[in-house]
Design an enzyme around this catalytic site. Sequence first.
Site, mmCIF file in Angstrom:
data_model
loop_
_atom_site.group_PDB
_atom_site.id
_atom_site.type_symbol
_atom_site.label_atom_id
_atom_site.label_comp_id
_atom_site.label_asym_id
_atom_site.label_seq_id
_atom_site.Cartn_x
_atom_site.Cartn_y
_atom_site.Cartn_z
ATOM 1 N N ASP A 185 3.597 0.510 -2.512
ATOM 2 C CA ASP A 185 2.438 1.361 -2.241
ATOM 3 C C ASP A 185 2.883 2.479 -1.312
ATOM 4 O O ASP A 185 3.279 2.217 -0.165
ATOM 5 C CB ASP A 185 1.308 0.548 -1.595
ATOM 6 N N GLU A 269 2.304 3.367 -8.156
ATOM 7 C CA GLU A 269 1.108 4.033 -8.667
ATOM 8 C C GLU A 269 1.484 5.366 -9.306
ATOM 9 O O GLU A 269 2.369 6.077 -8.815
ATOM 10 C CB GLU A 269 0.110 4.276 -7.537
ATOM 11 N N ASP A 365 -1.832 -2.203 3.133
ATOM 12 C CA ASP A 365 -0.837 -1.584 2.256
ATOM 13 C C ASP A 365 -0.053 -2.629 1.472
ATOM 14 O O ASP A 365 0.265 -2.427 0.298
ATOM 15 C CB ASP A 365 0.111 -0.710 3.077
#
Length: 401
Positions: A185, A269, A365
């Site tokens: 992340d 992501e 996170d």
Amino acid sequence: MILHRANIYRLYPTDEQAQRLTEWVGSCRFMYNVALEQRRDWWRPGRRFNFATQCREVTAVREEVDWIKDVPVHALQQAMRDLDRAFVNFWEGRAEYPKPRRKFENDSMRFPDPSAFGFRRISKHWGEVKLPKLGWVKLRWDKAIPGTVKNITVSLKTGIWTVAAQYETEIADPQPSELPPVGIDRGVAVFAAMSDGTKVEPGNFGKKARKKLCKAQRNLSRKKKGSNNWKKQKARVGKIQGKIARQRKDYLHKLSTDIAKSHGVVAMENLKVRNMTASAAGTVEEPGKNVRQKAGLNRSILDQGWGMFRTMLNYKLAERGGRLVEVNPAFTSQTCSECGVVDARSRASQARFVCVACGHEENADVNAAKNILSRAGCSVLPVEGQRGRRPDEAGTIRRAA
């Protein structure tokens, strides 16, 4: 497996060589802009402009203009090639309409013919590159070229000359990696939080040098543009900016190499950084809100180098038999990695996640990184909770068993 890579070396030309290189990159920039103007303003039915026709016109110009004739013809032709590629990217929707090249920003030229250039090592730390019409130019030799050089690009950035040697090498096809997977992340407060609990602090090289850079830029704004003092101050600004860029690149190279060596699959992501860093200023009729805060956030995001980090990870994993998987970023920070419930209230703070459904507590996170890893290998399941006050059918991911 054929790899295309590039080694970048710093050049140390003599004053005479540097002057001539400066004139050459200026000529390439001039011809690019003239060709762009020709395509933009002089097009009409029955007359087409493309790479071949504009290369012929370059040849005609070289016969009439001495300072254009002094430039190696391949460098000028490659400028036409760059323009042609820019238009193709525009027509196919991959880029905006081509813009003119600017001095100090597009000072480069490419030599595509291997017979016209060469490299040689003269000592442990020094070497030379042979350039057409210029001869041997000294360079800092810090790594060998492990393949066949296909083309070279000479560039001037922040007052430093470099040569990038693009080479081709063949290696055995890597076996699929059996190293463990990891989810990452990316963020601003924590650059990379991993699903195994590891947290990587951001480099923040731009933030650390911001005070010094702002002072140098203010001093530059007070100088008369084009004067000797303006040129000296511009060089100081460029030196600071160049150092920031080199520090960031070095940091990301080392981090991406460590991750690629220790993991077989990396899930991240699929972030649209350009959209995330768009200005919030708005228009005169509809001014934006929290413009100053958004500008600071944009600056922090760009300082991290997320896109460069992704690119480095992608090719380094591929070389080792690994792979990079990008997943939908929707609700990864609001989903519980234990029970899969999505609820914005679970994000108690920037660093703390407490699930309102099952009570699972974890670093926010790291929890998001686990969701990213699960999403890379599991199918999308229906949402089991509520986001805010309304049900949301966007989907969430259970952790793999």
